[in-house]
Design an enzyme around this catalytic site. Structure first.
Site, mmCIF file in Angstrom:
data_model
loop_
_atom_site.group_PDB
_atom_site.id
_atom_site.type_symbol
_atom_site.label_atom_id
_atom_site.label_comp_id
_atom_site.label_asym_id
_atom_site.label_seq_id
_atom_site.Cartn_x
_atom_site.Cartn_y
_atom_site.Cartn_z
ATOM 1 C CD GLU A 27 -2.955 -1.303 2.222
ATOM 2 O OE1 GLU A 27 -2.500 -1.061 3.361
ATOM 3 O OE2 GLU A 27 -4.107 -1.733 2.011
ATOM 4 C CD GLU A 87 -7.760 -2.596 10.719
ATOM 5 O OE1 GLU A 87 -8.931 -2.402 11.096
ATOM 6 O OE2 GLU A 87 -7.011 -1.686 10.333
ATOM 7 N N GLY A 99 -5.946 -19.423 -4.828
ATOM 8 C CA GLY A 99 -7.118 -19.663 -3.988
ATOM 9 C C GLY A 99 -6.885 -19.468 -2.499
ATOM 10 C CB SER A 102 -10.867 -17.684 -2.319
ATOM 11 O OG SER A 102 -10.750 -16.853 -3.441
ATOM 12 C CG ASN A 128 -5.668 -2.686 -3.701
ATOM 13 O OD1 ASN A 128 -5.396 -3.349 -4.696
ATOM 14 N ND2 ASN A 128 -5.532 -3.147 -2.467
ATOM 15 C CE LYS A 129 -10.479 -1.133 -12.722
ATOM 16 N NZ LYS A 129 -10.953 -2.494 -12.760
ATOM 17 C CE1 TYR A 135 -11.566 -8.060 -0.205
ATOM 18 C CE2 TYR A 135 -11.037 -5.797 -0.755
ATOM 19 C CZ TYR A 135 -10.768 -6.945 -0.051
ATOM 20 O OH TYR A 135 -9.703 -6.979 0.814
ATOM 21 C CD GLU A 147 -26.566 2.737 1.966
ATOM 22 O OE1 GLU A 147 -26.172 3.069 3.098
ATOM 23 O OE2 GLU A 147 -27.334 1.768 1.778
HETATM 24 C C1 LIG Z 1 -6.345 -9.696 -2.454
HETATM 25 C C2 LIG Z 1 -5.481 -10.927 -2.161
HETATM 26 C C3 LIG Z 1 -5.397 -11.144 -0.646
HETATM 27 C C4 LIG Z 1 -6.131 -12.144 -2.818
HETATM 28 O O1 LIG Z 1 -5.325 -13.289 -2.508
HETATM 29 P P1 LIG Z 1 -5.151 -14.498 -3.552
HETATM 30 O O2 LIG Z 1 -4.525 -15.628 -2.824
HETATM 31 O O3 LIG Z 1 -4.486 -14.021 -4.780
HETATM 32 O O4 LIG Z 1 -6.686 -14.829 -3.839
HETATM 33 P P2 LIG Z 1 -7.305 -15.943 -4.786
HETATM 34 O O5 LIG Z 1 -6.205 -16.788 -5.375
HETATM 35 O O6 LIG Z 1 -8.354 -16.618 -4.010
HETATM 36 O O7 LIG Z 1 -8.012 -15.100 -5.922
HETATM 37 C C5 LIG Z 1 -7.274 -14.185 -6.723
HETATM 38 C C6 LIG Z 1 -8.046 -13.809 -7.976
HETATM 39 O O8 LIG Z 1 -7.148 -13.135 -8.879
HETATM 40 C C7 LIG Z 1 -6.796 -14.000 -9.961
HETATM 41 N N1 LIG Z 1 -5.338 -14.138 -10.112
HETATM 42 C C8 LIG Z 1 -4.742 -14.935 -10.954
HETATM 43 N N2 LIG Z 1 -3.423 -14.795 -10.876
HETATM 44 C C9 LIG Z 1 -3.176 -13.903 -9.927
HETATM 45 C C10 LIG Z 1 -1.981 -13.379 -9.372
HETATM 46 N N3 LIG Z 1 -0.775 -13.732 -9.785
HETATM 47 N N4 LIG Z 1 -2.090 -12.499 -8.376
HETATM 48 C C11 LIG Z 1 -3.293 -12.145 -7.914
HETATM 49 N N5 LIG Z 1 -4.449 -12.607 -8.423
HETATM 50 C C12 LIG Z 1 -4.396 -13.489 -9.424
HETATM 51 C C13 LIG Z 1 -7.366 -15.330 -9.583
HETATM 52 O O9 LIG Z 1 -7.760 -16.016 -10.741
HETATM 53 C C14 LIG Z 1 -8.547 -14.963 -8.725
HETATM 54 O O10 LIG Z 1 -9.624 -14.536 -9.520
HETATM 55 P P3 LIG Z 1 -11.151 -14.637 -9.018
HETATM 56 O O11 LIG Z 1 -11.420 -13.401 -8.182
HETATM 57 O O12 LIG Z 1 -11.946 -14.656 -10.267
HETATM 58 O O13 LIG Z 1 -11.255 -15.885 -8.189
HETATM 59 C C15 LIG Z 1 -4.063 -10.776 -2.742
HETATM 60 O O14 LIG Z 1 -4.175 -10.486 -4.106
HETATM 61 C C16 LIG Z 1 -3.235 -9.699 -2.079
HETATM 62 O O15 LIG Z 1 -2.598 -9.919 -1.048
HETATM 63 N N6 LIG Z 1 -3.222 -8.493 -2.658
HETATM 64 C C17 LIG Z 1 -2.389 -7.423 -2.158
HETATM 65 C C18 LIG Z 1 -2.874 -6.911 -0.815
HETATM 66 C C19 LIG Z 1 -4.263 -6.368 -0.860
HETATM 67 O O16 LIG Z 1 -4.647 -5.636 -1.774
HETATM 68 N N7 LIG Z 1 -5.047 -6.729 0.162
HETATM 69 C C20 LIG Z 1 -6.385 -6.248 0.323
HETATM 70 C C21 LIG Z 1 -6.323 -4.905 0.955
HETATM 71 S S1 LIG Z 1 -7.946 -4.252 1.190
#
Ligand SMILES: CC(C)(COP(=O)(O)OP(=O)(O)OC[C@H]1O[C@@H](n2cnc3c(N)ncnc32)[C@H](O)[C@@H]1OP(=O)(O)O)[C@@H](O)C(=O)NCCC(=O)NCCS
Length: 169
Positions: A27, A87, A99, A102, A128-129, A135, A147
């Protein structure tokens, strides 16, 4: 190699600290992190518990490493009753898209359903698109968009000034 999602233990706090820093770096706000290991241990696992946490634990050749976390606590809506506020939510870059996120968020939502909470809420930086899309794909609603709610914060001297005006007996 396997990745398990489980409730955090006090001994996980150093690993959680590292992940907190990973999220702050993502961030671009790492200079804002003031948390100390002892504070996290006390606040999460001391007599009064201020948060709960799920961790994603990568296990390989008998070694364990935390690669993600979802930290949450309970709040209350006078309109709808018990709620959860998530949080922090983070997965280390090399483990994303498998996954794990998720599963972490699913674990928080499962607690919400079990405890009959009306909502799981969280805030996201506007820029943070990827996470906003993540989400929204899961049905979350942007309350600012829908809202016009705004997140406010009282801190520092403004907070102390108001506290000094308290007339509570
Ligand atoms: C948001 C976050 C926690 C999701 O974790 P993740 O383990 O990648 O989650 P998942 O694997 O369950 O799902 C990721 C999604 O992105 C897609 N994806 C594919 N490759 C990816 C990659 N290399 N990196 C991230 N997402 C990817 C997946 O297909 C999946 O799509 P879906 O939404 O259609 O299921 C993670 O991306 C992250 O830590 N982001 C940075 C921190 C952040 O922004 N946190 C939230 C703050 S509010």
């Amino acid at each position: 190699m396997s990745i398990i999602v489980r409730e955090a233990l006090q001994t996980d706090c150093q690993g959680i600290m590292d992940l907190i820093m990973g999220l702050a770096v993502y961030e671009k706000m790492e200079d804002k992190v003031k948390m100390k290991l002892e504070t996290l241990q006390e606040d999460g696992f001391g007599n009064e518990k201020y948060f709960k946490c799920f961790v994603a634990d990568r296990q390989e050749n008998g070694a364990s490493k935390l690669i993600g976390y979802a930290l949450y606590y309970f709040t209350y809506s006078t309109w709808e009753g018990k709620c959860i506020y998530m949080e922090d939510f983070y997965v280390s870059p090399e483990y994303r898209g498998k996954g794990v996120g998720s599963r972490l968020m699913g674990s928080v939502c499962k607690i919400a359903v079990e405890k009959k909470c009306a909502r799981v809420q969280f805030s996201v930086l506007g820029g943070n698109k990827p996470s906003i899309d993540f989400y929204k794909r899961r049905g979350a609603i942007d309350m600012t968009e829908v809202e016009d709610w705004h997140l406010f914060r009282l801190t520092g001297s403004a907070l102390e000034k108001l506290a000094a005006n308290s007339n509570t007996v």
